[in-house]
Write a protein that holds these residues in place. Structure first.
Motif, short mmCIF file in Angstrom:
data_model
loop_
_atom_site.label_atom_id
_atom_site.label_comp_id
_atom_site.label_asym_id
_atom_site.label_seq_id
_atom_site.Cartn_x
_atom_site.Cartn_y
_atom_site.Cartn_z
N ARG A 273 49.33 101.22 106.99
CA ARG A 273 49.69 101.75 108.31
C ARG A 273 49.60 103.28 108.32
NH1 ARG A 273 52.54 100.15 112.80
NH2 ARG A 273 53.03 98.10 111.91
N THR A 274 50.08 103.91 107.25
CA THR A 274 50.03 105.38 107.16
C THR A 274 48.59 105.87 107.21
OG1 THR A 274 52.08 105.45 105.88
CG2 THR A 274 50.62 107.36 105.73
N PHE A 275 47.70 105.19 106.48
CA PHE A 275 46.30 105.60 106.47
C PHE A 275 45.67 105.44 107.84
CE2 PHE A 275 41.80 104.65 106.24
CZ PHE A 275 41.32 105.71 105.49
N LEU A 276 45.89 104.32 108.51
CA LEU A 276 45.29 104.08 109.82
C LEU A 276 45.78 105.10 110.85
CD1 LEU A 276 45.43 100.18 110.00
CD2 LEU A 276 43.44 101.60 109.51
N ASN A 277 47.08 105.39 110.82
CA ASN A 277 47.62 106.36 111.78
C ASN A 277 47.11 107.77 111.52
OD1 ASN A 277 49.12 104.44 113.18
ND2 ASN A 277 50.93 104.71 111.90
N ALA A 278 46.83 108.09 110.25
CA ALA A 278 46.37 109.43 109.90
C ALA A 278 44.86 109.60 110.07
CB ALA A 278 46.76 109.76 108.46
N ASN A 279 44.15 108.47 110.23
CA ASN A 279 42.69 108.52 110.32
C ASN A 279 42.20 107.71 111.52
OD1 ASN A 279 41.76 109.84 107.55
ND2 ASN A 279 43.46 108.43 107.12
N PRO A 280 42.60 108.10 112.73
CA PRO A 280 42.20 107.31 113.91
C PRO A 280 40.70 107.27 114.13
CG PRO A 280 43.15 109.42 114.56
CD PRO A 280 43.39 109.28 113.09
N ASP A 281 39.98 108.24 113.57
CA ASP A 281 38.54 108.28 113.79
C ASP A 281 37.81 107.14 113.07
OD1 ASP A 281 39.50 109.60 111.49
OD2 ASP A 281 37.57 110.59 111.18
N VAL A 282 38.39 106.65 111.98
CA VAL A 282 37.76 105.54 111.25
C VAL A 282 38.55 104.25 111.39
CG1 VAL A 282 36.71 107.10 109.59
CG2 VAL A 282 38.95 106.10 109.08
N ALA A 283 39.79 104.32 111.91
CA ALA A 283 40.65 103.14 111.96
C ALA A 283 40.04 102.01 112.77
CB ALA A 283 42.02 103.52 112.53
N VAL A 284 39.49 102.33 113.94
CA VAL A 284 38.95 101.28 114.82
C VAL A 284 37.83 100.50 114.13
CG1 VAL A 284 37.74 100.82 116.97
CG2 VAL A 284 39.64 102.45 116.94
N ASP A 285 36.89 101.23 113.54
CA ASP A 285 35.77 100.56 112.87
C ASP A 285 36.25 99.73 111.69
OD1 ASP A 285 33.90 101.58 114.62
OD2 ASP A 285 33.45 103.34 113.39
N LEU A 286 37.26 100.20 110.98
CA LEU A 286 37.80 99.43 109.86
C LEU A 286 38.45 98.14 110.34
CD1 LEU A 286 39.38 102.27 107.68
CD2 LEU A 286 37.52 100.74 106.99
N LEU A 287 39.19 98.22 111.42
CA LEU A 287 39.82 97.02 111.97
C LEU A 287 38.77 96.00 112.42
CD1 LEU A 287 42.79 98.52 114.05
CD2 LEU A 287 42.82 97.61 111.73
N PHE A 288 37.66 96.49 112.97
CA PHE A 288 36.61 95.58 113.43
C PHE A 288 35.95 94.82 112.28
CE2 PHE A 288 35.64 98.18 117.54
CZ PHE A 288 36.77 97.63 118.13
N GLU A 289 36.09 95.32 111.06
CA GLU A 289 35.45 94.64 109.94
C GLU A 289 36.17 93.35 109.55
OE1 GLU A 289 33.53 96.60 106.81
OE2 GLU A 289 33.69 98.58 107.71
N ASN A 290 37.34 93.13 110.12
CA ASN A 290 38.00 91.83 109.99
C ASN A 290 37.73 91.05 111.27
OD1 ASN A 290 39.62 89.61 109.53
ND2 ASN A 290 41.52 90.70 110.00
N PRO A 291 36.80 90.09 111.26
CA PRO A 291 36.43 89.40 112.51
C PRO A 291 37.48 88.40 113.00
CG PRO A 291 35.24 88.45 110.65
CD PRO A 291 35.99 89.64 110.12
N SER A 292 38.42 88.03 112.13
CA SER A 292 39.44 87.05 112.52
C SER A 292 40.34 87.62 113.62
CB SER A 292 40.28 86.68 111.30
OG SER A 292 41.33 85.79 111.64
N TYR A 293 40.74 86.74 114.56
CA TYR A 293 41.55 87.19 115.68
C TYR A 293 42.57 86.11 116.02
CZ TYR A 293 42.39 90.19 119.74
OH TYR A 293 42.94 91.07 120.65
N VAL A 294 43.81 86.53 116.29
CA VAL A 294 44.90 85.59 116.57
C VAL A 294 45.35 85.71 118.02
CG1 VAL A 294 47.29 84.98 116.00
CG2 VAL A 294 45.69 85.59 114.17
N PHE A 295 45.63 84.57 118.63
CA PHE A 295 46.13 84.50 120.00
C PHE A 295 47.59 84.05 119.97
CE2 PHE A 295 41.57 83.43 120.02
CZ PHE A 295 41.10 84.54 120.70
#
Length: 405
Positions: A273-295
């Motif tokens: 969480r600390t890394f994602l919040n500190a690096n918003p420029d790469v966070a989105v692309d990193l999250l997209f690399e997990n294709p799984s999605y929960v409803f």
């Protein structure tokens, strides 16, 4: 007719390519879990050190409601059907139920003499060893209506999300499912994370059930499977697992280690969480690399496990049901943080197998840590080599010829 043909074509491609759903593949032979009988002397020593103290109760009677839930679940299974078939142990649901019922019959006497569990039960150690991890019920700032603060949607189960029981077509696929949608080009995998959150594949369909203030909160909610919404009016709402898109889960933690963003020895949910919040420029692309999605779905109570019962902190565990049947009661030997002292202490107590998870396979076990900051801290750092013991009534085992074969 065209859609039906396309569906069967997709199934045929799946068959000839040898691919199938990740969560239902057979366990690799080289790590085949087994049950090894524990000697009487060792069982007596283990039983003597059992304690429910770190589970929030000073008496074994405090676990009775949870164990009764397990017994009720077991008694609703086909009693003659086999629930576990591992080297060292073969049991039917009826036999497992008789063991849990006997445990309940002596529960109130364990405060006086916990060694009754060695006298009345055979302890069977699960091998190889168990990696104990943790999960929790996160809180996240959210609203039931969107605005400039609450901009990140939480979706209910889409009406075009389809699931097919592959076992109905061939025995080799028993227990496996195919998740898909029918699009303009026929049968297709369901939308992945990038399509949903990056390209708006579900936008303007009325599927939003709430909106969060932080997209990282949404991601962690999906990992945990359920949580609580902290609403602007001061009230709270449970948000529970509703379904998933069927795409393969990719661990963000492993990805961050592989790319050198976080050292392996520092890995935890808090560090991610600390890394994602500190690096918003790469966070989105990193999250997209997990294709799984929960409803999700909204509820007034929870969280619920795979048995459809509310989970109990430090008592409920998620297991691989092919190794430890849902409804089982096991003894767990590990180390957990004592919230009173803040120190890690030896832990040996009874646990209720009430949940499952896609990443929980083989001997691995996931402890439900509860809700709130303390639970998040424990779950985020818990990676403990542990020992798990199945407790089976000696009367039940005596009635099984050649059980270890």
């Amino acid at each position: 007719m065209k859609r039906i043909v396309l569906l069967f074509l997709a199934l045929f491609i799946l068959a000839v390519s040898g691919c199938g759903p990740e969560a239902t593949r057979p366990l690799p032979v080289e790590v085949e879990p087994t049950y090894v009988p524990v000697g009487e002397s060792e069982a007596e020593t283990l039983a003597a050190h059992l304690s429910p103290r770190l589970q929030g109760t000073e008496s074994w009677g405090g676990l009775r409601p949870v164990l009764e839930q397990n017994l009720g679940y077991i008694r609703n299974r086909p009693q003659d059907a086999v629930c576990v078939n591992r080297p060292g142990l073969v049991l039917t649901w009826g036999m497992l139920g008789d063991s849990v019922a006997e445990l309940l019959s002596v529960l109130d006497d364990l405060d006086r003499d916990p060694r009754l569990l060695a006298e009345r039960f055979q302890w069977l150690k699960l091998a190889p060893g168990t990696l104990l991890t943790g999960y929790y019920e996160p809180w996240l700032k959210a609203s039931l209506t969107p605005d400039d603060t609450y901009r990140y949607p939480l979706y209910g189960v889409p009406d075009d999300l389809k699931t097919l029981d592959l076992g109905a077509f061939h025995p080799r696929w028993e227990g496996q499912t195919l998740t898909y949608r029918v699009g303009e080009e026929g049968v297709q995998p369901y939308h992945d994370r990038e399509a949903i959150d990056g390209k708006g594949a579900l936008a303007d369909r009325g599927l939003e059930i709430a909106w969060a203030a932080d997209p990282v909160d949404v991601f962690f909610l999906q990992i945990q499977g359920s949580g609580r919404l902290d609403l602007p009016d001061g009230t709270a709402k449970h948000i529970l697992y509703g379904g998933k898109n069927g795409r393969q889960y990719r661990s963000l933690g492993k990805l961050l280690i592989e790319r050198g963003h976080i050292p392996r020895e520092e890995m935890s949910m808090q560090r991610i969480r600390t890394f994602l919040n500190a690096n918003p420029d790469v966070a989105v692309d990193l999250l997209f690399e997990n294709p799984s999605y929960v409803f999700f779905r909204l509820a007034d109570d929870g969280p619920y496990g795979s048995m459809a019962s509310i989970l109990t902190p430090r008592v409920s565990v998620a297991v691989d049901r092919r190794v430890i049947p849902l409804g089982s009661v096991v003894a767990l030997k590990t180390a957990l943080i004592d919230y009173g002292t803040g120190e890690s202490e030896p832990f040996l107590s009874l646990m209720a197998a009430q949940d499952t998870g896609g990443a929980i396979q083989g001997t691995r076990m996931d402890l439900f840590c509860g809700t709130g900051p303390e639970a998040e801290q424990l779950a985020g750092h818990l990676q403990e080599d542990s020992e798990v013991f199945m407790l089976i009534s000696k009367k039940v085992l005596d009635a099984i010829p050649d059980n270890a074969e």
